[in-house]
Design a protein around this motif. Sequence first.
Motif, PDB file in Angstrom:
ATOM      1  N   LYS A 275      74.041  -0.823   3.097  1.00 54.30           N
ATOM      2  CA  LYS A 275      73.590  -1.158   1.748  1.00 54.30           C
ATOM      3  C   LYS A 275      73.959  -2.572   1.324  1.00 54.30           C
ATOM      4  O   LYS A 275      73.494  -3.056   0.319  1.00 54.30           O
ATOM      5  N   GLN A 276      74.782  -3.207   2.104  1.00 58.04           N
ATOM      6  CA  GLN A 276      75.175  -4.575   1.773  1.00 58.04           C
ATOM      7  C   GLN A 276      73.958  -5.489   1.852  1.00 58.04           C
ATOM      8  O   GLN A 276      73.253  -5.515   2.841  1.00 58.04           O
ATOM      9  N   SER A 277      73.712  -6.205   0.805  1.00 55.83           N
ATOM     10  CA  SER A 277      72.557  -7.091   0.832  1.00 55.83           C
ATOM     11  C   SER A 277      73.008  -8.523   1.088  1.00 55.83           C
ATOM     12  O   SER A 277      74.144  -8.892   0.814  1.00 55.83           O
ATOM     13  N   TRP A 278      72.106  -9.313   1.600  1.00 61.73           N
ATOM     14  CA  TRP A 278      72.416 -10.706   1.882  1.00 61.73           C
ATOM     15  C   TRP A 278      72.549 -11.467   0.577  1.00 61.73           C
ATOM     16  O   TRP A 278      71.798 -11.265  -0.349  1.00 61.73           O
ATOM     17  N   GLN A 279      73.496 -12.358   0.582  1.00 64.80           N
ATOM     18  CA  GLN A 279      73.726 -13.181  -0.590  1.00 64.80           C
ATOM     19  C   GLN A 279      73.487 -14.633  -0.251  1.00 64.80           C
ATOM     20  O   GLN A 279      73.768 -15.074   0.846  1.00 64.80           O
ATOM     21  N   CYS A 280      73.019 -15.375  -1.222  1.00 65.02           N
ATOM     22  CA  CYS A 280      72.925 -16.815  -1.048  1.00 65.02           C
ATOM     23  C   CYS A 280      74.341 -17.370  -1.013  1.00 65.02           C
ATOM     24  O   CYS A 280      75.159 -17.055  -1.876  1.00 65.02           O
ATOM     25  N   CYS A 281      74.619 -18.190   0.001  1.00 66.25           N
ATOM     26  CA  CYS A 281      75.984 -18.713   0.135  1.00 66.25           C
ATOM     27  C   CYS A 281      76.324 -19.711  -0.969  1.00 66.25           C
ATOM     28  O   CYS A 281      77.474 -19.971  -1.243  1.00 66.25           O
ATOM     29  N   LYS A 282      75.309 -20.275  -1.598  1.00 62.58           N
ATOM     30  CA  LYS A 282      75.564 -21.230  -2.676  1.00 62.58           C
ATOM     31  C   LYS A 282      75.681 -20.536  -4.020  1.00 62.58           C
ATOM     32  O   LYS A 282      76.589 -20.799  -4.797  1.00 62.58           O
ATOM     33  N   CYS A 283      74.690 -19.686  -4.320  1.00 60.91           N
ATOM     34  CA  CYS A 283      74.588 -19.110  -5.666  1.00 60.91           C
ATOM     35  C   CYS A 283      75.345 -17.793  -5.812  1.00 60.91           C
ATOM     36  O   CYS A 283      75.566 -17.340  -6.923  1.00 60.91           O
ATOM     37  N   LYS A 284      75.684 -17.178  -4.706  1.00 66.79           N
ATOM     38  CA  LYS A 284      76.360 -15.882  -4.714  1.00 66.79           C
ATOM     39  C   LYS A 284      75.543 -14.821  -5.445  1.00 66.79           C
ATOM     40  O   LYS A 284      76.078 -13.987  -6.171  1.00 66.79           O
TER      41      LYS A 284
END
Length: 70
Positions: free
Chosen positions: A10-19
């Motif tokens: 269920k973990q979704s990808w996050q933008c490394c900049k914007c979180k």
Amino acid sequence: MSGQMNKIEKQSWQCCKCKIPMSPGNVKITYLGNDFTIELLKCPQCGLTLVPEDLAVRKMLEVEQSLEDK
Ligand SMILES: [Zn+2]
């Protein structure tokens, strides 16, 4: 037994900049001189795209096959 497994799935990808979570969007790529539009995860805020390596490789193989068919 598999509580940890569920958490990973269920973990979704996050933008490394914007979180913030990335959402699917159409991204244009160029390969072998041809343009293709594939669906990738994209940050709605800064537009950063995420191309998981296995996905990219699979897409490239599909593209190569479709080119050979022509
Ligand atoms: Zn972002």
